[in-house]
Design a protein around this motif. Structure first.
Motif, PDB file in Angstrom:
ATOM      1  N   ILE A  69      22.261   0.567 -35.504  1.00 55.95           N
ATOM      2  CA  ILE A  69      21.439   0.708 -34.302  1.00 55.95           C
ATOM      3  C   ILE A  69      21.524   2.128 -33.750  1.00 55.95           C
ATOM      4  N   ASN A  70      22.623   2.829 -34.037  1.00 55.64           N
ATOM      5  CA  ASN A  70      22.807   4.194 -33.555  1.00 55.64           C
ATOM      6  C   ASN A  70      21.905   5.200 -34.273  1.00 55.64           C
ATOM      7  N   TYR A  71      21.202   4.772 -35.330  1.00 58.57           N
ATOM      8  CA  TYR A  71      20.264   5.658 -36.021  1.00 58.57           C
ATOM      9  C   TYR A  71      18.859   5.589 -35.422  1.00 58.57           C
ATOM     10  N   LEU A  72      18.689   4.800 -34.363  1.00 59.04           N
ATOM     11  CA  LEU A  72      17.408   4.710 -33.674  1.00 59.04           C
ATOM     12  C   LEU A  72      17.519   5.368 -32.309  1.00 59.04           C
ATOM     13  N   ALA A  73      16.438   5.988 -31.863  1.00 52.94           N
ATOM     14  CA  ALA A  73      16.400   6.455 -30.478  1.00 52.94           C
ATOM     15  C   ALA A  73      16.557   5.250 -29.562  1.00 52.94           C
ATOM     16  N   ARG A  74      17.114   5.468 -28.391  1.00 55.07           N
ATOM     17  CA  ARG A  74      17.445   4.346 -27.519  1.00 55.07           C
ATOM     18  C   ARG A  74      16.211   3.507 -27.180  1.00 55.07           C
ATOM     19  N   GLU A  75      15.087   4.158 -26.900  1.00 54.11           N
ATOM     20  CA  GLU A  75      13.885   3.401 -26.565  1.00 54.11           C
ATOM     21  C   GLU A  75      13.465   2.520 -27.736  1.00 54.11           C
ATOM     22  N   ARG A  76      13.525   3.068 -28.960  1.00 57.15           N
ATOM     23  CA  ARG A  76      13.159   2.261 -30.119  1.00 57.15           C
ATOM     24  C   ARG A  76      14.191   1.163 -30.351  1.00 57.15           C
ATOM     25  N   ALA A  77      15.468   1.464 -30.109  1.00 61.96           N
ATOM     26  CA  ALA A  77      16.505   0.445 -30.265  1.00 61.96           C
ATOM     27  C   ALA A  77      16.227  -0.739 -29.347  1.00 61.96           C
ATOM     28  N   ALA A  78      15.790  -0.457 -28.120  1.00 63.04           N
ATOM     29  CA  ALA A  78      15.467  -1.539 -27.195  1.00 63.04           C
ATOM     30  C   ALA A  78      14.331  -2.396 -27.735  1.00 63.04           C
ATOM     31  N   HIS A 409       7.134  -7.688  -6.252  1.00 60.59           N
ATOM     32  CA  HIS A 409       7.075  -6.693  -7.329  1.00 60.59           C
ATOM     33  C   HIS A 409       8.153  -7.117  -8.316  1.00 60.59           C
ATOM     34  N   PRO A 410       7.776  -7.772  -9.422  1.00 62.53           N
ATOM     35  CA  PRO A 410       8.777  -8.445 -10.252  1.00 62.53           C
ATOM     36  C   PRO A 410       9.707  -7.542 -11.043  1.00 62.53           C
ATOM     37  N   ARG A 411       9.410  -6.246 -11.132  1.00 60.86           N
ATOM     38  CA  ARG A 411      10.253  -5.371 -11.948  1.00 60.86           C
ATOM     39  C   ARG A 411      10.879  -4.285 -11.085  1.00 60.86           C
ATOM     40  N   PRO A 412      12.177  -4.072 -11.180  1.00 60.85           N
ATOM     41  CA  PRO A 412      12.790  -2.964 -10.439  1.00 60.85           C
ATOM     42  C   PRO A 412      12.227  -1.632 -10.909  1.00 60.85           C
ATOM     43  N   ARG A 413      12.273  -0.627 -10.027  1.00 61.36           N
ATOM     44  CA  ARG A 413      11.688   0.677 -10.339  1.00 61.36           C
ATOM     45  C   ARG A 413      12.764   1.761 -10.348  1.00 61.36           C
ATOM     46  N   VAL A 414      12.603   2.673 -11.278  1.00 63.60           N
ATOM     47  CA  VAL A 414      13.624   3.702 -11.504  1.00 63.60           C
ATOM     48  C   VAL A 414      13.790   4.593 -10.284  1.00 63.60           C
ATOM     49  N   PHE A 415      12.683   5.074  -9.714  1.00 58.40           N
ATOM     50  CA  PHE A 415      12.818   6.014  -8.604  1.00 58.40           C
ATOM     51  C   PHE A 415      13.511   5.358  -7.416  1.00 58.40           C
ATOM     52  N   ASN A 416      13.048   4.166  -7.045  1.00 60.44           N
ATOM     53  CA  ASN A 416      13.683   3.460  -5.939  1.00 60.44           C
ATOM     54  C   ASN A 416      15.172   3.269  -6.199  1.00 60.44           C
ATOM     55  N   THR A 417      15.500   2.940  -7.437  1.00 66.12           N
ATOM     56  CA  THR A 417      16.897   2.721  -7.787  1.00 66.12           C
ATOM     57  C   THR A 417      17.723   3.978  -7.565  1.00 66.12           C
ATOM     58  N   GLY A 418      17.194   5.132  -7.953  1.00 67.14           N
ATOM     59  CA  GLY A 418      17.919   6.377  -7.744  1.00 67.14           C
ATOM     60  C   GLY A 418      18.203   6.654  -6.281  1.00 67.14           C
ATOM     61  N   GLN A 419      17.265   6.300  -5.405  1.00 66.04           N
ATOM     62  CA  GLN A 419      17.459   6.561  -3.975  1.00 66.04           C
ATOM     63  C   GLN A 419      18.502   5.610  -3.384  1.00 66.04           C
ATOM     64  N   VAL A 420      18.509   4.380  -3.864  1.00 66.95           N
ATOM     65  CA  VAL A 420      19.541   3.438  -3.425  1.00 66.95           C
ATOM     66  C   VAL A 420      20.910   3.889  -3.922  1.00 66.95           C
ATOM     67  N   LEU A 451      15.161   5.412 -19.744  1.00 72.40           N
ATOM     68  CA  LEU A 451      14.718   6.754 -20.142  1.00 72.40           C
ATOM     69  C   LEU A 451      14.275   6.750 -21.600  1.00 72.40           C
ATOM     70  N   ASP A 452      13.154   7.394 -21.900  1.00 76.59           N
ATOM     71  CA  ASP A 452      12.706   7.404 -23.289  1.00 76.59           C
ATOM     72  C   ASP A 452      13.315   8.582 -24.045  1.00 76.59           C
ATOM     73  N   GLY A 453      12.994   8.681 -25.328  1.00 73.36           N
ATOM     74  CA  GLY A 453      13.609   9.687 -26.174  1.00 73.36           C
ATOM     75  C   GLY A 453      13.230  11.110 -25.831  1.00 73.36           C
ATOM     76  N   GLU A 454      12.146  11.302 -25.062  1.00 72.12           N
ATOM     77  CA  GLU A 454      11.721  12.642 -24.666  1.00 72.12           C
ATOM     78  C   GLU A 454      12.302  13.069 -23.321  1.00 72.12           C
ATOM     79  N   TRP A 457      10.872   9.045 -17.793  1.00 71.80           N
ATOM     80  CA  TRP A 457      10.867   7.623 -17.473  1.00 71.80           C
ATOM     81  C   TRP A 457       9.445   7.102 -17.556  1.00 71.80           C
ATOM     82  N   THR A 458       9.216   6.206 -18.503  1.00 75.38           N
ATOM     83  CA  THR A 458       7.893   5.612 -18.676  1.00 75.38           C
ATOM     84  C   THR A 458       7.902   4.113 -18.404  1.00 75.38           C
ATOM     85  N   HIS A 459       9.077   3.500 -18.386  1.00 75.93           N
ATOM     86  CA  HIS A 459       9.201   2.068 -18.109  1.00 75.93           C
ATOM     87  C   HIS A 459       9.849   1.870 -16.747  1.00 75.93           C
ATOM     88  N   TYR A 460       9.534   0.765 -16.118  1.00 76.05           N
ATOM     89  CA  TYR A 460      10.083   0.442 -14.801  1.00 76.05           C
ATOM     90  C   TYR A 460       9.778   1.567 -13.803  1.00 76.05           C
TER      91      TYR A 460
END
Length: 685
Positions: A69-78, A409-420, A451-454, A457-460
């Motif tokens: 699994i370590n041979y895949l980028a984290r986003e692809r591993a997910a 809003h059923p999915r937590p969001r990255v930006f809001n999480t950072g502020q908390v 976080l994606d491989g680049e 943040w494209t998810h959440y």
């Protein structure tokens, strides 16, 4: 993908209780398993960077994956882990083993004999001329054909991928300890790897049902805030579930937020839900949403326009008096809230506060904690603790920031999480309470894995990747420092590189705006610049400090120039225009007061960094403009008294005729920056 039909072990059809799959098998071809690898002589030759698993849903009983699994980028591993969940039968088992980040780093720090091991042929097990080179092989080396190591895990980070994929039974296992028969032919290298076993004990609908049951159970014991997070998680997993939708709609109806009810019903229908008990509620929510009185609202707005004249006529008080007015507004808002959070805004047109906003409550907690250092203000620390504990109660099961009761809003969001996270970290510092650091670490896992491989943040997220998530970078760097966990720092470094890739030479950044791509609000520019400036305080981070200072300096100088050269013929603004384009120019005849406060704080920070008194004077001009516009008349209604509109004039393009709580927070931070020593400002801004 190719199938090697000459291999006697290969079977394209599931056996009665499911296939056995050896994923990324290398040369270890297991009898009785379908062996998959990127190279022959596997039964199925497949590149997981290009394709997912070639099996039907619920067709695999056991799946093993050793040191791959370590041979895949984290986003692809997910994505691969999520596909493993798809192909497993209910009760199916996935066993993954991979090199343990904690073990690798521990041996590096100890400098022991681990990295000096030899292979049977006498070659070094771990290539590299130095100990550091050997460790770094795990972060980009150990090439296998065209593949190389991409990401290193410990148990917590890998288990979170499995949790997000929907597994609800995830355990760390000992070497050769397993519910899978014949594991002794599979496990290897226990001195460097950990072993994770996850069971798909229910299908996704059942898992969603289990989350819903948790939520309903918490409701029954009075823990409604915590229960709501499980209801939201249930709807994320299965938005077409009528029982979950009806439960959520019952809560939403009680909060007076008809737009949330309509959106929830739309999501239910879009996901294939057909229950008339759910869809039949839409008309009721639409009636409530349409119950406004436009004529009365227009009259109220006309009355509010009179406050615009304060920019020219209002007298200023001391910084202490204006700060006290800010906290009076916060306390009035908190008293009006049905929970322990801070409402998002006050709307004088409807004479009502908004829902409690976790993002804002998080960073307002940091403001409370800082202000508690002032003489006679120590009681603010108790209020700060209450804000942080409410955030603990609503933390999402995934680790992200949750939502206030009834906010859909059923999915937590990255930006809001950072502020908390910033609020929790401030409370950990002020109170020495490890609960807040532990919550920040859980949140950091969530943001890191999103976080994606680049490095973006494209998810959440809301509206895609944006550079103003530099504030999430700041939160990750602080969490890495407090927890001594290098993964969070690595994620912050990756995200910083992406953010800097959007910079112009003059300090303007693309991918900042939520509207016109080339004209971000100064509010968002303030987020971006402050987040980057704060990142400079982490010398241990592998980020280009000199380049960041250079870009921030140019941005600050261009902002000063924008203040000094207002648009010809335009009204005299109490600060900056509401947006600035890529040349730091604007045609706006309105000002974003929230952005003015944030830019003032940023300029004060840069003034100290560059020893530039001109920047401090520019910041003072912005603060003075805000002081003139703060509504301090003791006869005003509580929702107005001590507040600031989002814009000047009040009907400007940013939060028209609304008093956003975050604008008052950033004004308070700018005042505190003039009142507190520099060491007390770490998590303000």
């Amino acid at each position: 993908m190719t199938i090697n039909s000459t291999r006697p072990n290969h079977s394209a059809a599931p056996v009665p209780d499911g296939l056995r799959v050896n994923l990324c098998c290398g040369t270890n071809l297991l009898p009785g398993y379908v062996n998959l690898d990127v190279n022959p002589p596997a039964d199925i030759v497949i590149d997981l960077d290009e394709k997912l698993l070639p099996f039907p849903d619920a067709s695999v009983r056991h799946l093993v994956c050793i040191s791959a699994i370590n041979y895949l980028a984290r986003e692809r591993a997910a994505e691969v882990v999520a596909d493993v969940h798809r192909v497993l039968v209910p009760g199916g088992i996935a066993r993954f083993a991979v090199q343990d980040l904690r073990v690798l780093v521990s041996h590096y720090l100890e400098g022991d004999a681990f990295y000096a091991e030899k292979l049977p042929n006498g070659r070094d097990r771990f290539p590299g001329a130095t100990l550091g080179d050997k460790l770094n092989e795990f972060f980009g080396g150990f090439r296998a054909g065209t593949k190389r190591c991409r990401h290193v895990y410990d148990f917590e980070s890998l288990s979170l991928l499995f949790s997000q994929a929907g597994f609800d039974s995830i355990r760390r296992m000992e070497y050769r300890e397993s519910a899978i028969p014949g594991i002794e032919a599979i496990d290897n290298r226990p001195e460097q790897m950990f072993f994770l076993e996850a069971v798909k004990s229910r299908d996704l609908a059942e898992l969603a049902g289990a989350e819903l049951d948790k939520g309903i159970g918490l409701f029954s014991t009075g823990e409604k805030d915590r229960g709501w997070q499980h209801v939201l998680r249930s709807l994320e997993l299965n938005p077409a579930d009528a029982r979950a939708a009806l439960t959520a709609l019952g809560v939403v109806r009680g909060t007076g937020r008809p737009a949330d009810g309509i959106r929830l019903i739309d999501d239910f229908v879009a996901a294939g839900g057909e229950d008339e008990r759910v869809t039949g509620l839409r008309a009721d929510f639409e009636r409530k949403a349409a119950s406004a009185d436009p004529e009365r609202e227009a009259e109220v707005r006309t009355r509010l326009d009179r406050f615009d004249d304060q920019a020219e006529t209002s007298l200023q008080g001391t910084d202490e008096e204006h700060l006290a007015a800010c906290f009076n507004w916060f306390e009035s808002a908190r008293l009006a809230a049905p929970d322990q959070g801070v409402p998002a805004f006050y709307d004088p047109v409807s004479a009502s506060y908004g829902f409690s906003y976790p993002e804002v409550t998080g960073y307002i907690a940091a403001t409370y904690a800082a202000a508690a250092r002032l003489p006679g203000r120590s009681g603010l620390l108790d209020a700060a603790r209450a804000l942080g504990e409410w955030e603990l109660d609503i933390q999402s099961p995934l680790g992200g920031a949750g939502e206030s009761l009834g906010f859909y809003h059923p999915r937590p969001r990255v930006f809001n999480t950072g502020q908390v996270m910033l609020g929790w970290l401030a409370l950990h510092e002020a109170l020495n309470d490890d609960r807040f650091l532990e919550a920040a670490v859980r949140a950091a896992y969530f943001t890191t894995l999103a976080l994606d491989g680049e490095g973006k943040w494209t998810h959440y997220v809301y509206a895609g990747p944006r550079t103003y998530k530099s504030r999430v970078v700041w939160a990750l760097l602080e969490t890495a420092r407090r927890s001594d966990d290098p993964r969070f720092r690595t994620a912050a470094e990756q995200a910083t590189r992406w953010i800097l890739s959007k910079a112009h030479d003059n300090g303007f950044f693309d991918e900042t705006s939520l509207g016109d791509p080339g004209k971000p609000w100064t509010h968002l520019t303030g987020y971006l610049l402050t987040g980057l400036e704060k990142s400079l305080g982490y010398e241990e981070a592998d980020i280009p400090h000199d380049k960041i200072v250079s870009l921030l300096t140019r941005a600050a100088r261009n902002i000063q120039a924008a203040m000094a050269t207002p648009k010809s013929g335009a009204p005299c603004l109490p600060g900056l225009p509401g947006t600035l384009d890529a040349r730091f120019r604007s045609e706006d005849a309105w000002s974003c007061l929230t952005g003015n406060a944030q830019i003032a704080f940023f300029l004060m920070r840069m003034s100290v960094r560059l020893e530039d008194e001109g920047m401090n004077e520019a910041a003072g001009t912005l603060v003075d403009g805000l002081k003139r516009l703060q509504l301090v008349d003791a006869h005003l209604e509580p929702g107005l008294r001590g507040g600031l509109f989002g814009s000047w004039p009040a009907g400007g393009d940013y939060c028209p005729y609304v008093l956003p709580s975050w604008g008052i927070k950033f004004f308070a931070d700018a005042l505190l920056a003039r009142m507190l020593p520099a060491e007390a400002l770490g998590l303000l801004g």
